[in-house]
Design an enzyme around this catalytic site. Structure first.
Site, PDB file in Angstrom:
ATOM      1  N   SER A  24       0.818  -1.227   0.000  1.00 31.28           N
ATOM      2  CA  SER A  24       0.000   0.000   0.000  1.00 31.28           C
ATOM      3  C   SER A  24       0.847   1.271   0.000  1.00 31.28           C
ATOM      4  O   SER A  24       1.862   1.362   0.692  1.00 31.28           O
ATOM      5  CB  SER A  24      -0.906  -0.006   1.235  1.00 31.28           C
ATOM      6  OG  SER A  24      -1.533   1.251   1.359  1.00 31.28           O
ATOM      7  N   THR A  71      -9.036  -0.970   2.765  1.00 34.80           N
ATOM      8  CA  THR A  71      -8.873  -1.285   1.347  1.00 34.80           C
ATOM      9  C   THR A  71      -9.371  -2.700   1.058  1.00 34.80           C
ATOM     10  O   THR A  71      -9.954  -3.361   1.929  1.00 34.80           O
ATOM     11  CB  THR A  71      -7.407  -1.024   0.895  1.00 34.80           C
ATOM     12  OG1 THR A  71      -7.345  -1.160  -0.520  1.00 34.80           O
ATOM     13  CG2 THR A  71      -6.424  -1.987   1.536  1.00 34.80           C
ATOM     14  N   LYS A  75     -13.909  -3.162   2.048  1.00 34.99           N
ATOM     15  CA  LYS A  75     -14.619  -1.876   2.006  1.00 34.99           C
ATOM     16  C   LYS A  75     -16.132  -1.988   2.225  1.00 34.99           C
ATOM     17  O   LYS A  75     -16.766  -1.030   2.653  1.00 34.99           O
ATOM     18  CB  LYS A  75     -14.368  -1.180   0.665  1.00 34.99           C
ATOM     19  CG  LYS A  75     -12.966  -0.606   0.522  1.00 34.99           C
ATOM     20  CD  LYS A  75     -12.844   0.167  -0.777  1.00 34.99           C
ATOM     21  CE  LYS A  75     -11.447   0.709  -0.968  1.00 34.99           C
ATOM     22  NZ  LYS A  75     -11.352   1.626  -2.097  1.00 34.99           N
ATOM     23  N   ASP A 111     -12.970   8.016  -1.497  1.00 33.39           N
ATOM     24  CA  ASP A 111     -12.629   7.714  -2.901  1.00 33.39           C
ATOM     25  C   ASP A 111     -13.397   8.669  -3.818  1.00 33.39           C
ATOM     26  O   ASP A 111     -12.856   9.187  -4.795  1.00 33.39           O
ATOM     27  CB  ASP A 111     -13.012   6.271  -3.263  1.00 33.39           C
ATOM     28  CG  ASP A 111     -12.098   5.255  -2.603  1.00 33.39           C
ATOM     29  OD1 ASP A 111     -10.922   5.597  -2.344  1.00 33.39           O
ATOM     30  OD2 ASP A 111     -12.541   4.136  -2.332  1.00 33.39           O
ATOM     31  N   GLY A 135     -17.384   0.175 -16.666  1.00 31.91           N
ATOM     32  CA  GLY A 135     -17.284  -0.736 -15.530  1.00 31.91           C
ATOM     33  C   GLY A 135     -18.485  -0.584 -14.609  1.00 31.91           C
ATOM     34  O   GLY A 135     -19.188   0.442 -14.642  1.00 31.91           O
ATOM     35  N   GLY A 137     -18.183  -2.188 -11.208  1.00 34.90           N
ATOM     36  CA  GLY A 137     -17.717  -2.759  -9.946  1.00 34.90           C
ATOM     37  C   GLY A 137     -17.678  -1.702  -8.842  1.00 34.90           C
ATOM     38  O   GLY A 137     -18.363  -0.684  -8.913  1.00 34.90           O
TER      39      GLY A 137
HETATM   40  P1  ATR Z   1     -13.480  -2.872  -8.597  1.00 32.61           P
HETATM   41  O1  ATR Z   1     -14.064  -3.036  -7.235  1.00 32.61           O
HETATM   42  O2  ATR Z   1     -12.008  -2.539  -8.608  1.00 32.61           O
HETATM   43  O3  ATR Z   1     -14.260  -1.936  -9.483  1.00 32.61           O
HETATM   44  P2  ATR Z   1     -14.675  -5.334  -9.560  1.00 32.61           P
HETATM   45  O4  ATR Z   1     -15.815  -5.150  -8.666  1.00 32.61           O
HETATM   46  O5  ATR Z   1     -14.050  -6.674  -9.638  1.00 32.61           O
HETATM   47  O6  ATR Z   1     -13.475  -4.334  -9.247  1.00 32.61           O
HETATM   48  O7  ATR Z   1     -15.121  -4.871 -11.035  1.00 32.61           O
HETATM   49  C1  ATR Z   1     -14.279  -4.944 -12.099  1.00 32.61           C
HETATM   50  C2  ATR Z   1     -14.915  -4.264 -13.296  1.00 32.61           C
HETATM   51  O8  ATR Z   1     -13.969  -4.275 -14.361  1.00 32.61           O
HETATM   52  C3  ATR Z   1     -16.172  -4.940 -13.812  1.00 32.61           C
HETATM   53  O9  ATR Z   1     -17.059  -3.964 -14.302  1.00 32.61           O
HETATM   54  C4  ATR Z   1     -15.631  -5.793 -14.966  1.00 32.61           C
HETATM   55  O10 ATR Z   1     -16.564  -6.086 -15.974  1.00 32.61           O
HETATM   56  P3  ATR Z   1     -17.574  -7.349 -15.841  1.00 32.61           P
HETATM   57  O11 ATR Z   1     -18.587  -6.974 -14.799  1.00 32.61           O
HETATM   58  O12 ATR Z   1     -18.177  -7.513 -17.175  1.00 32.61           O
HETATM   59  O13 ATR Z   1     -16.717  -8.520 -15.416  1.00 32.61           O
HETATM   60  C5  ATR Z   1     -14.581  -4.866 -15.505  1.00 32.61           C
HETATM   61  N1  ATR Z   1     -13.538  -5.530 -16.299  1.00 32.61           N
HETATM   62  C6  ATR Z   1     -12.526  -6.320 -15.845  1.00 32.61           C
HETATM   63  N2  ATR Z   1     -11.731  -6.695 -16.861  1.00 32.61           N
HETATM   64  C7  ATR Z   1     -12.234  -6.133 -17.997  1.00 32.61           C
HETATM   65  C8  ATR Z   1     -11.863  -6.148 -19.371  1.00 32.61           C
HETATM   66  N3  ATR Z   1     -10.797  -6.831 -19.796  1.00 32.61           N
HETATM   67  N4  ATR Z   1     -12.613  -5.432 -20.254  1.00 32.61           N
HETATM   68  C9  ATR Z   1     -13.695  -4.735 -19.835  1.00 32.61           C
HETATM   69  N5  ATR Z   1     -14.100  -4.686 -18.537  1.00 32.61           N
HETATM   70  C10 ATR Z   1     -13.404  -5.373 -17.638  1.00 32.61           C
END
Ligand code: ATR
Length: 292
Positions: A24, A71, A75, A111, A135, A137
């Site tokens: 970190s 982290t 979270k 964040d 995304g 996530g």
């Molecule tokens: P975080 O908490 O860091 O946002 P997460 O909850 O695991 O991580 O979410 C990862 C995001 O990255 C998701 O939206 C994922 O898309 P999917 O829901 O379709 O899996 C996206 N993601 C990861 N790898 C990707 C890639 N190669 N191309 C496009 N989107 C990607």
């Protein structure tokens, strides 16, 4: 200055919990802010095993810890261990900052504040703008709540897995009356371009030249692009945006300003613009040096 001058019996202790946390950047960041602001505190990393969060928080309170950053992967889970949660953090559904209160810890999400500051420092406001978030996530939750709460005119959530984008849009609509859509990358590339594009996926992180948007010409005409990744310093996504003339921002300012916001919450202070710029210069130089 030596530690002998810095750490005393009266020093207040802060730290980060996560798994893993040895990599970190927060200890360097927080101790740099402390050495500038001199509030008699120290900040360390606490690795916590999965399943041990409740015990760690209870133990931290008993030991007089004044605040934590939280982290991955805690979270969301840590929200069950708090005496109070800031309304913004509740909307996002995650906390990254805990402040000691009389009955326990109160949770905040800085964040979102870091993300906002990384844009405003470049003169970018989301008010009245068409904002697209790639995304769905954890990081996307902060981005969509930021866009909706700051008066974006339109919000697009783009994700490979459409169901997750739909769920996130539904979630944000529980709090804000926003004109939004959840779409696939293919549909997104065919439609009207956003003013601001926020990249929250992990695609492009580390030693890879992957990008979630394989269409460099799409960036033409977009005002600003934020990629929350900062390793590598410039992802292919960001390089494509820069070539097209967009304001291209990586995730380092977000990291920096979420940390400053945590420090401000813990200490009830506001850092001056000058202090923020000193930290930004010093830490950018330091980070680029160690990540080379
Ligand atoms: P975080 O908490 O860091 O946002 P997460 O909850 O695991 O991580 O979410 C990862 C995001 O990255 C998701 O939206 C994922 O898309 P999917 O829901 O379709 O899996 C996206 N993601 C990861 N790898 C990707 C890639 N190669 N191309 C496009 N989107 C990607």
């Amino acid at each position: 200055m030596d530690c002998i001058d810095l750490i005393k019996g009266s020093s207040r202790i802060f730290g980060i919990i996560g798994h893993p946390v040895s990599h970190s950047f927060s200890p360097v960041l927080q101790n740099s802010i402390e050495s500038l602001c001199q509030k008699n505190s120290v900040y360390v990393a606490f690795p916590v095993e999965e399943g041990q969060v409740k015990t760690a928080i209870k133990g931290g309170f008993a030991l007089g810890i004044q605040g934590f950053n939280v982290t991955v992967p805690f979270k969301v889970e840590v929200m069950d261990c708090l005496c109070e949660i800031d309304p913004f953090a509740k909307q996002i559904g995650a906390v990254n900052t805990l402040k000691r209160m009389s009955q326990g810890f109160k949770g905040y999400n800085t964040d979102i504040l870091g993300m906002e500051k990384s844009l405003t420092i470049q003169g970018i406001s989301l008010k009245g703008k068409r904002v697209a978030v790639l995304g769905a996530g954890g990081a996307a939750h902060a981005a969509v709540i930021l866009a909706a709460s700051r008066g974006a005119k339109k919000l697009q959530i783009v994700n490979r897995t459409i169901k997750k984008a739909e769920n996130l849009l539904e979630h944000v609509k529980n709090y804000y009356n926003i004109n939004g859509e959840s779409i696939s990358y293919t549909e997104f590339l065919k439609g009207e371009k956003p003013d601001i594009l926020i990249q929250t996926t992990s695609c492009g992180m580390g030693k890879t030249a992957e990008t979630p948007l394989e269409a460099p010409s799409f960036f033409n005409g977009i005002e600003a692009v934020l990629d929350i990744i900062y390793t590598p310093w410039e992802t292919r996504f960001l390089a494509d945006a820069k070539k097209a003339g967009c304001i291209a921002i990586n995730g380092f300012d977000m990291l920096l300003f979420q940390g400053i916001a945590s420090y401000e919450i813990w200490n009830d202070v506001l850092l001056s613009k000058e202090q923020c710029l000193i930290l930004r210069n010093n830490l950018t130089e330091y980070y680029q040096g160690i990540s080379r």
